[in-house]
Write a protein that holds these residues in place. Structure first.
Motif, short mmCIF file in Angstrom:
data_model
loop_
_atom_site.label_atom_id
_atom_site.label_comp_id
_atom_site.label_asym_id
_atom_site.label_seq_id
_atom_site.Cartn_x
_atom_site.Cartn_y
_atom_site.Cartn_z
N ALA A 7 27.28 -73.36 18.54
CA ALA A 7 28.27 -73.08 17.62
C ALA A 7 27.96 -72.89 16.36
CB ALA A 7 29.38 -74.46 17.77
N ARG A 8 28.57 -72.27 15.55
CA ARG A 8 28.34 -72.02 14.26
C ARG A 8 29.50 -72.73 13.18
NH1 ARG A 8 24.58 -68.87 12.58
NH2 ARG A 8 25.63 -68.00 10.75
N ILE A 9 29.12 -73.19 12.04
CA ILE A 9 30.18 -73.68 11.17
C ILE A 9 31.43 -72.91 11.08
CG2 ILE A 9 30.63 -74.37 8.68
CD1 ILE A 9 28.45 -76.06 9.84
N GLY A 10 32.42 -73.50 11.21
CA GLY A 10 33.68 -72.92 11.25
C GLY A 10 34.31 -72.50 12.71
N ASP A 11 33.36 -72.61 13.84
CA ASP A 11 34.05 -72.55 15.10
C ASP A 11 34.80 -73.70 15.71
OD1 ASP A 11 32.43 -70.07 15.11
OD2 ASP A 11 30.88 -70.88 16.46
N ALA A 12 35.72 -73.24 16.30
CA ALA A 12 36.47 -74.55 17.36
C ALA A 12 35.44 -75.15 18.42
CB ALA A 12 37.72 -74.08 17.83
N VAL A 13 35.28 -76.37 18.20
CA VAL A 13 34.21 -76.98 19.05
C VAL A 13 34.98 -78.41 19.69
CG1 VAL A 13 32.31 -75.99 18.02
CG2 VAL A 13 33.22 -78.31 17.40
N ARG A 14 34.06 -78.84 20.60
CA ARG A 14 34.55 -80.15 21.40
C ARG A 14 33.24 -81.15 20.77
NH1 ARG A 14 34.12 -80.08 26.67
NH2 ARG A 14 32.97 -78.43 26.64
N ILE A 15 33.51 -82.36 20.72
CA ILE A 15 32.40 -83.28 20.63
C ILE A 15 32.62 -84.61 21.53
CG2 ILE A 15 31.92 -82.41 18.09
CD1 ILE A 15 33.19 -85.19 17.16
N GLU A 16 31.47 -85.34 21.46
CA GLU A 16 31.42 -86.54 21.99
C GLU A 16 31.39 -87.61 21.17
OE1 GLU A 16 29.64 -89.45 25.64
OE2 GLU A 16 29.99 -87.34 26.08
N THR A 17 32.09 -88.36 20.88
CA THR A 17 31.88 -89.45 19.75
C THR A 17 30.86 -90.62 20.18
OG1 THR A 17 33.74 -90.93 20.26
CG2 THR A 17 34.23 -89.06 18.69
N PHE A 18 30.57 -91.34 19.27
CA PHE A 18 29.55 -92.33 19.49
C PHE A 18 30.32 -93.30 20.56
CE2 PHE A 18 27.90 -90.90 15.53
CZ PHE A 18 26.46 -90.90 15.88
N ILE A 19 31.40 -93.58 20.64
CA ILE A 19 32.07 -94.44 21.64
C ILE A 19 32.45 -93.76 23.04
CG2 ILE A 19 32.64 -96.25 19.85
CD1 ILE A 19 35.54 -95.17 20.32
N GLY A 20 32.28 -92.36 23.07
CA GLY A 20 32.45 -91.73 24.30
C GLY A 20 33.80 -90.92 24.17
N ARG A 21 34.34 -90.69 23.27
CA ARG A 21 35.70 -90.09 23.19
C ARG A 21 35.42 -88.60 23.05
NH1 ARG A 21 39.50 -91.66 18.80
NH2 ARG A 21 41.08 -90.48 19.87
N GLU A 22 36.31 -87.63 23.72
CA GLU A 22 35.93 -86.23 23.71
C GLU A 22 37.11 -85.67 22.52
OE1 GLU A 22 36.10 -82.45 26.41
OE2 GLU A 22 34.96 -84.10 27.17
N LEU A 23 36.78 -85.18 21.73
CA LEU A 23 37.66 -84.64 20.56
C LEU A 23 37.23 -83.15 20.28
CD1 LEU A 23 37.60 -87.64 18.09
CD2 LEU A 23 39.34 -87.04 19.73
N SER A 24 38.41 -82.52 19.77
CA SER A 24 38.00 -81.06 19.38
C SER A 24 38.63 -81.16 17.73
CB SER A 24 38.79 -80.10 20.18
OG SER A 24 40.13 -80.30 20.17
N GLY A 25 37.87 -80.10 17.33
CA GLY A 25 38.27 -79.71 15.92
C GLY A 25 37.27 -78.47 15.45
N THR A 26 37.16 -78.26 14.14
CA THR A 26 36.59 -77.19 13.54
C THR A 26 35.08 -77.86 13.15
OG1 THR A 26 38.62 -76.23 12.87
CG2 THR A 26 36.60 -75.44 11.79
N ASP A 30 23.61 -81.69 19.77
CA ASP A 30 23.25 -81.97 18.07
C ASP A 30 24.45 -82.63 17.55
OD1 ASP A 30 20.93 -80.36 18.10
OD2 ASP A 30 21.90 -78.66 17.08
N LEU A 31 24.03 -83.64 16.63
CA LEU A 31 24.92 -84.51 15.54
C LEU A 31 25.68 -83.67 14.85
CD1 LEU A 31 26.01 -87.28 15.23
CD2 LEU A 31 24.33 -87.52 13.32
N VAL A 32 26.85 -83.67 14.90
CA VAL A 32 27.68 -82.87 14.03
C VAL A 32 28.91 -83.43 13.59
CG1 VAL A 32 27.12 -80.50 15.38
CG2 VAL A 32 29.10 -81.80 15.96
N GLN A 33 29.75 -82.78 12.72
CA GLN A 33 30.81 -83.30 12.04
C GLN A 33 32.05 -82.36 12.49
OE1 GLN A 33 31.26 -86.14 8.65
NE2 GLN A 33 31.99 -84.60 7.73
N ILE A 34 33.20 -82.68 12.77
CA ILE A 34 34.28 -81.80 12.79
C ILE A 34 35.35 -82.06 11.97
CG2 ILE A 34 33.73 -81.17 15.24
CD1 ILE A 34 36.20 -83.12 16.12
#
Length: 112
Positions: A53-72, A13-17
């Motif tokens: 994941a639920r809002i407020g959880d610590a998660v990892r995402i893959e950005t549109f350019i392929g970077r893997e980042l973590s945040g809330t 799913d598309l999300v924002q951290i």
């Protein structure tokens, strides 16, 4: 019809951290006091790498350019809210004027 606020997301799913890049204590002493007193933060959109994941959880995402980042996890299916602001009256006629000037001395294809 108003969209219901989504509170959970699934893998892909598309999300924002949200993440704090620098705390106020880590910021440069050479910046204005009003800036120095707040954290340097980032909100980043990408695709959820966790199974769920639920809002407020610590998660990892893959950005549109392929970077893997973590945040809330801050938002699911975030909207793009940026714009170019209100039209500037001074600039409204520039495009038309440029077309007129470029057309001087040339014949248009339908005049031939």
């Amino acid at each position: 019809m108003s969209e219901e606020h989504v509170k959970s997301a699934l893998r892909g799913d598309l999300v924002q951290i949200h993440k704090v890049i620098l705390t106020p204590e880590q910021r440069s002493p050479d910046i204005p006091a009003c800036t120095k007193g707040v954290p340097y933060e980032a909100w980043i959109k990408g695709f959820l790498l966790e199974d769920e994941a639920r809002i407020g959880d610590a998660v990892r995402i893959e950005t549109f350019i392929g970077r893997e980042l973590s945040g809330t996890l801050a938002e699911v299916n975030p909207m793009y809210t940026h714009n170019f602001g209100k039209p500037q009256p001074t600039l409204l006629s520039v495009g038309m004027e440029a077309k007129k000037q470029m057309g001087r001395g040339r014949r248009s294809s339908h005049e031939e």
